[in-house]
Design a protein around this motif. Sequence first.
Motif, mmCIF file in Angstrom:
data_model
loop_
_atom_site.group_PDB
_atom_site.id
_atom_site.type_symbol
_atom_site.label_atom_id
_atom_site.label_comp_id
_atom_site.label_asym_id
_atom_site.label_seq_id
_atom_site.Cartn_x
_atom_site.Cartn_y
_atom_site.Cartn_z
ATOM 1 N N ARG A 134 0.822 -1.218 0.000
ATOM 2 C CA ARG A 134 0.000 0.000 0.000
ATOM 3 C C ARG A 134 0.851 1.261 0.000
ATOM 4 O O ARG A 134 0.353 2.346 0.283
ATOM 5 C CB ARG A 134 -0.938 -0.002 1.217
ATOM 6 N N GLY A 135 2.127 1.112 -0.297
ATOM 7 C CA GLY A 135 3.004 2.277 -0.348
ATOM 8 C C GLY A 135 3.142 2.944 1.005
ATOM 9 O O GLY A 135 3.342 2.282 2.026
ATOM 10 N N THR A 136 2.997 4.273 1.017
ATOM 11 C CA THR A 136 3.169 5.040 2.254
ATOM 12 C C THR A 136 1.839 5.396 2.919
ATOM 13 O O THR A 136 1.801 6.233 3.820
ATOM 14 C CB THR A 136 3.962 6.335 1.991
ATOM 15 N N ASP A 137 0.749 4.783 2.471
ATOM 16 C CA ASP A 137 -0.551 5.064 3.094
ATOM 17 C C ASP A 137 -0.556 4.624 4.557
ATOM 18 O O ASP A 137 0.131 3.678 4.943
ATOM 19 C CB ASP A 137 -1.675 4.328 2.368
ATOM 20 N N TYR A 138 -1.364 5.329 5.361
ATOM 21 C CA TYR A 138 -1.568 4.936 6.749
ATOM 22 C C TYR A 138 -2.766 3.996 6.852
ATOM 23 O O TYR A 138 -3.735 4.103 6.105
ATOM 24 C CB TYR A 138 -1.792 6.163 7.632
ATOM 25 N N ASP A 139 -2.694 3.090 7.815
ATOM 26 C CA ASP A 139 -3.716 2.071 8.005
ATOM 27 C C ASP A 139 -4.802 2.606 8.932
ATOM 28 O O ASP A 139 -4.548 2.854 10.111
ATOM 29 C CB ASP A 139 -3.069 0.817 8.598
ATOM 30 N N PRO A 140 -6.034 2.799 8.443
ATOM 31 C CA PRO A 140 -7.104 3.335 9.306
ATOM 32 C C PRO A 140 -7.440 2.425 10.481
ATOM 33 O O PRO A 140 -7.953 2.893 11.505
ATOM 34 C CB PRO A 140 -8.299 3.471 8.349
ATOM 35 N N GLN A 141 -7.147 1.133 10.375
ATOM 36 C CA GLN A 141 -7.423 0.202 11.465
ATOM 37 C C GLN A 141 -6.592 0.522 12.700
ATOM 38 O O GLN A 141 -6.983 0.205 13.819
ATOM 39 C CB GLN A 141 -7.149 -1.232 11.007
ATOM 40 N N TYR A 142 -5.435 1.159 12.499
ATOM 41 C CA TYR A 142 -4.531 1.480 13.600
ATOM 42 C C TYR A 142 -4.421 2.989 13.806
ATOM 43 O O TYR A 142 -3.385 3.489 14.229
ATOM 44 C CB TYR A 142 -3.151 0.883 13.332
ATOM 45 N N THR A 143 -5.481 3.702 13.494
ATOM 46 C CA THR A 143 -5.490 5.157 13.614
ATOM 47 C C THR A 143 -6.498 5.575 14.673
ATOM 48 O O THR A 143 -7.668 5.184 14.618
ATOM 49 C CB THR A 143 -5.842 5.812 12.268
ATOM 50 N N TYR A 144 -6.044 6.369 15.643
ATOM 51 C CA TYR A 144 -6.895 6.829 16.739
ATOM 52 C C TYR A 144 -6.607 8.299 17.042
ATOM 53 O O TYR A 144 -5.457 8.733 16.974
ATOM 54 C CB TYR A 144 -6.642 6.021 18.019
ATOM 55 N N GLU A 145 -7.651 9.037 17.379
ATOM 56 C CA GLU A 145 -7.455 10.390 17.893
ATOM 57 C C GLU A 145 -7.186 10.310 19.387
ATOM 58 O O GLU A 145 -7.860 9.573 20.112
ATOM 59 C CB GLU A 145 -8.683 11.262 17.629
#
Length: 204
Positions: A134-145
Amino acid sequence: MMTVRKLNSITHLRSVGFGQSVPEQSLWLLHWFANEIDIDINGDISLIFNTNSGDYGSHHYRNDEQLLEPLPWGYQYYSLGNIHREGSLRLPHHVFQLEHEDGNRARIIIRVREPNQRIDRVYITQHYGTSEHRGTDYDPQYTYEITADLLRAISKFSMDSNDINLLMSLRDHFRSSADDSQLSEMRNTSCSIVHFEMVFPCLN
């Protein structure tokens, strides 16, 4: 844009699974960050370093994959934690080493109002693994505010050269029954912070 889950306490952090949904290297990076900012009584966050100079691997994050909400006028996203970027300030050794071992994937993203460098959003995230292509994309599954309240709580955990395993011990004890108020009292406990694994029994 996906809905990003918000974490505002140690209890919330525990509930999503430290070491699983919140990878270990992300919490180490977050602990470092919590001690590199100022939070006032209103929860307003200010940087004590300059993102525009590339400190701590900071650089503009364009949000091309629409991971986060669109930027309002006068704001900018920055990504922090890339150990391969040059900067006038470097991440501490224990964070640098963990990122190196894990493949330099964990990041903090901050939303900053320029030019006063005031922060109104903080996120933890990580790049997809190389096997996912996925290149340099961030994984939304491991994204938290991460809220200011949680940043305050995390900053209370002491870490120095004699206790670099502190947050690993925190991971090992996330199944304990200690609640937020008990964790806050840790600063006043007579247990040794160096041997953090002994603290939780004292709090039960």
